[in-house]
Enzyme design. Structure first.
Site, PDB file in Angstrom:
ATOM      1  N   GLU A  26       0.566  -1.276  -0.068  1.00  0.00           N
ATOM      2  CA  GLU A  26      -0.253  -0.313   0.065  1.00  0.00           C
ATOM      3  C   GLU A  26       0.736   1.102  -0.158  1.00  0.00           C
ATOM      4  O   GLU A  26       0.098   2.631  -0.819  1.00  0.00           O
ATOM      5  CB  GLU A  26      -0.654  -0.527   1.222  1.00  0.00           C
ATOM      6  CG  GLU A  26      -1.968   1.342   1.262  1.00  0.00           C
ATOM      7  CD  GLU A  26      -3.191   1.352   2.330  1.00  0.00           C
ATOM      8  OE1 GLU A  26      -3.896   1.974   2.866  1.00  0.00           O
ATOM      9  OE2 GLU A  26      -1.989   1.347   3.379  1.00  0.00           O
ATOM     10  N   TRP A  70      -8.095  -1.115   0.353  1.00  0.00           N
ATOM     11  CA  TRP A  70      -9.447  -0.218  -1.123  1.00  0.00           C
ATOM     12  C   TRP A  70     -10.397  -1.292  -1.831  1.00  0.00           C
ATOM     13  O   TRP A  70     -11.163   0.321  -2.063  1.00  0.00           O
ATOM     14  CB  TRP A  70      -8.232   0.773  -1.496  1.00  0.00           C
ATOM     15  CG  TRP A  70      -7.414   1.520  -0.526  1.00  0.00           C
ATOM     16  CD1 TRP A  70      -5.780   1.584  -0.217  1.00  0.00           C
ATOM     17  CD2 TRP A  70      -7.654   2.733  -0.075  1.00  0.00           C
ATOM     18  NE1 TRP A  70      -5.524   2.034   0.404  1.00  0.00           N
ATOM     19  CE2 TRP A  70      -6.395   3.352   0.409  1.00  0.00           C
ATOM     20  CE3 TRP A  70      -8.585   3.403  -0.076  1.00  0.00           C
ATOM     21  CZ2 TRP A  70      -6.806   4.783   0.898  1.00  0.00           C
ATOM     22  CZ3 TRP A  70      -9.512   4.679   0.034  1.00  0.00           C
ATOM     23  CH2 TRP A  70      -8.077   5.345   0.982  1.00  0.00           C
ATOM     24  N   TYR A  91      -4.497   9.805  -1.536  1.00  0.00           N
ATOM     25  CA  TYR A  91      -3.140  10.259  -0.770  1.00  0.00           C
ATOM     26  C   TYR A  91      -1.692  10.334  -1.382  1.00  0.00           C
ATOM     27  O   TYR A  91      -1.821  11.132  -1.849  1.00  0.00           O
ATOM     28  CB  TYR A  91      -2.585   8.907   0.149  1.00  0.00           C
ATOM     29  CG  TYR A  91      -3.681   8.572   0.675  1.00  0.00           C
ATOM     30  CD1 TYR A  91      -3.427   8.937   2.664  1.00  0.00           C
ATOM     31  CD2 TYR A  91      -4.497   7.970   1.273  1.00  0.00           C
ATOM     32  CE1 TYR A  91      -3.544   9.040   3.290  1.00  0.00           C
ATOM     33  CE2 TYR A  91      -5.347   8.272   2.234  1.00  0.00           C
ATOM     34  CZ  TYR A  91      -4.635   8.209   3.241  1.00  0.00           C
ATOM     35  OH  TYR A  91      -5.833   8.349   4.382  1.00  0.00           O
ATOM     36  N   CYS A 150      -6.566   9.395   6.178  1.00  0.00           N
ATOM     37  CA  CYS A 150      -6.424   9.872   7.462  1.00  0.00           C
ATOM     38  C   CYS A 150      -5.165  10.042   8.112  1.00  0.00           C
ATOM     39  O   CYS A 150      -5.538  10.561   9.225  1.00  0.00           O
ATOM     40  CB  CYS A 150      -6.655   8.212   7.910  1.00  0.00           C
ATOM     41  SG  CYS A 150      -8.806   8.050   7.601  1.00  0.00           S
ATOM     42  N   ARG A 178      -5.555  12.121  11.846  1.00  0.00           N
ATOM     43  CA  ARG A 178      -6.994  13.002  11.933  1.00  0.00           C
ATOM     44  C   ARG A 178      -7.460  12.018  12.257  1.00  0.00           C
ATOM     45  O   ARG A 178      -8.617  12.284  13.483  1.00  0.00           O
ATOM     46  CB  ARG A 178      -7.380  14.011  10.689  1.00  0.00           C
ATOM     47  CG  ARG A 178      -7.857  12.591   9.862  1.00  0.00           C
ATOM     48  CD  ARG A 178      -9.034  13.597   8.899  1.00  0.00           C
ATOM     49  NE  ARG A 178      -9.308  12.608   7.639  1.00  0.00           N
ATOM     50  CZ  ARG A 178     -10.665  11.809   8.126  1.00  0.00           C
ATOM     51  NH1 ARG A 178     -11.233  11.830   9.195  1.00  0.00           N
ATOM     52  NH2 ARG A 178     -10.958  11.329   6.467  1.00  0.00           N
ATOM     53  N   ASP A 228      -8.367   4.578  12.791  1.00  0.00           N
ATOM     54  CA  ASP A 228      -9.175   3.115  13.359  1.00  0.00           C
ATOM     55  C   ASP A 228      -8.364   2.256  14.268  1.00  0.00           C
ATOM     56  O   ASP A 228      -7.134   1.994  13.714  1.00  0.00           O
ATOM     57  CB  ASP A 228      -9.664   2.601  12.323  1.00  0.00           C
ATOM     58  CG  ASP A 228      -9.928   1.272  12.070  1.00  0.00           C
ATOM     59  OD1 ASP A 228     -10.253   0.182  14.019  1.00  0.00           O
ATOM     60  OD2 ASP A 228     -10.220   0.581  11.416  1.00  0.00           O
TER      61      ASP A 228
END
Length: 304
Positions: A63, A85, A132, A184, A206, A209
């Protein structure tokens, strides 16, 4: 006896279980959450891939390499057997189909097979928007230029290592609505200690999980810092993680409690078998984790 660095993560899970406030969230699943937390890991003491449950580190690294390539289509991940994803475009596709149509009942596996087999379908339904890697490598300006933030980081590390601007960001306010999921882990910054010649990396998240995602986030921050250090001539220092909205989904509580019954094992060592000419030419086969002996995996559902 020195406390194992992974204990920081177990303490966070325990804190969320004990003091986290229950909140309604975007997914509808619900969370126990706190605001503001940080952890730091000395990379000289081992590579921080958590051991109290198995972390599929190759998926995490794939990733990160995809993000560093500027990728934003799931086809490039599914081709590598990475499915983390796929939930978002799959849900978007299913929601867009009329009631009663055959495609409305398409399984995730069938959706991914179509992504792989049909370039036009992949372009339409596999694209995640300017997520990203798009922001990291090709941030679009008003005058039509594209800024490669990661290349700028490399240049500063080589030529101006005392700069306080060795950073990149994914939070492009103008393009958030075009993204399948706003970033995130939104902000990365790097620091060179002139006394030790060590490179440290920090990341601001921010939304975190804590059960499913955070292990990947920590491993990838360490991974990125390590390969940046190799490419720019530094030793590795620390990684520092800053979480803002840090949460545990309500359907991950039993899994977290099970994980808390386990004792951390020694962190592995990251072995880099090949140094390519640039940061953007690494392949997953260039890496091994030596000595990774985790407890078994503890599966949990993804909140979409």
């Amino acid at each position: 006896m020195k406390t194992h660095q992974e204990q920081q993560y177990l303490d966070l899970l325990a804190l969320l279980l004990k003091t986290g406030s229950e909140r309604v969230d975007r997914t509808g699943v619900g969370t126990k959450a706190i605001f503001g937390h940080h952890m730091r890991f000395d990379l000289a003491e081992g590579f921080p891939v958590f051991t109290t449950k198995k972390v599929y580190w190759k998926i995490a690294f794939k990733e990160m390499l995809w993000m560093l390539s500027g990728g934003h289509n799931i086809k490039e991940l599914v081709e590598q057997n990475v499915h983390i994803w796929s939930d978002w475009p799959y849900k978007k596709f299913i929601d867009a189909q009329p009631a009663g149509s055959a495609d409305k009942s398409l399984s995730m596996k069938e959706f991914e097979q179509r992504i792989l087999a049909d370039d036009a379908f992949a372009q339409k339904w596999g694209d995640l928007g300017p997520v990203y890697g798009k922001q990291w490598r090709r941030w679009k300006t008003d005058d039509g230029r594209e800024i490669d933030q990661v290349a700028q980081v490399i240049d500063l590390l080589k030529n101006n290592p005392s700069s306080r601007r060795i950073l990149f960001d994914g939070w492009n306010v103008a393009e958030l609505e075009q993204m399948a999921l706003p970033p995130c882990h939104k902000h990365y910054q790097f620091y060179v200690d002139p006394n030790t010649n060590k490179l440290s990396g920090g990341m601001v998240q921010r939304s975190c999980d804590s059960y499913l995602g955070l292990a990947f986030n920590i491993a990838n921050l360490a991974f990125l810092t390590t390969i940046l250090a190799e490419q720019t001539g530094y030793d590795v220092g620390e990684i520092v993680w800053f979480g803002m909205d840090v949460h545990l989904y309500l359907n991950h509580i039993d899994q977290a409690k099970l994980q808390l019954t386990r004792e951390p094992r020694p962190f592995p060592r990251l072995v880099i078998k090949r140094k390519p000419a640039s940061l953007f030419e690494y392949k997953i086969d260039d890496f091994e984790l030596d000595g990774y002996d985790p407890h078994p995996a503890i599966p949990a559902p993804v909140a979409v």
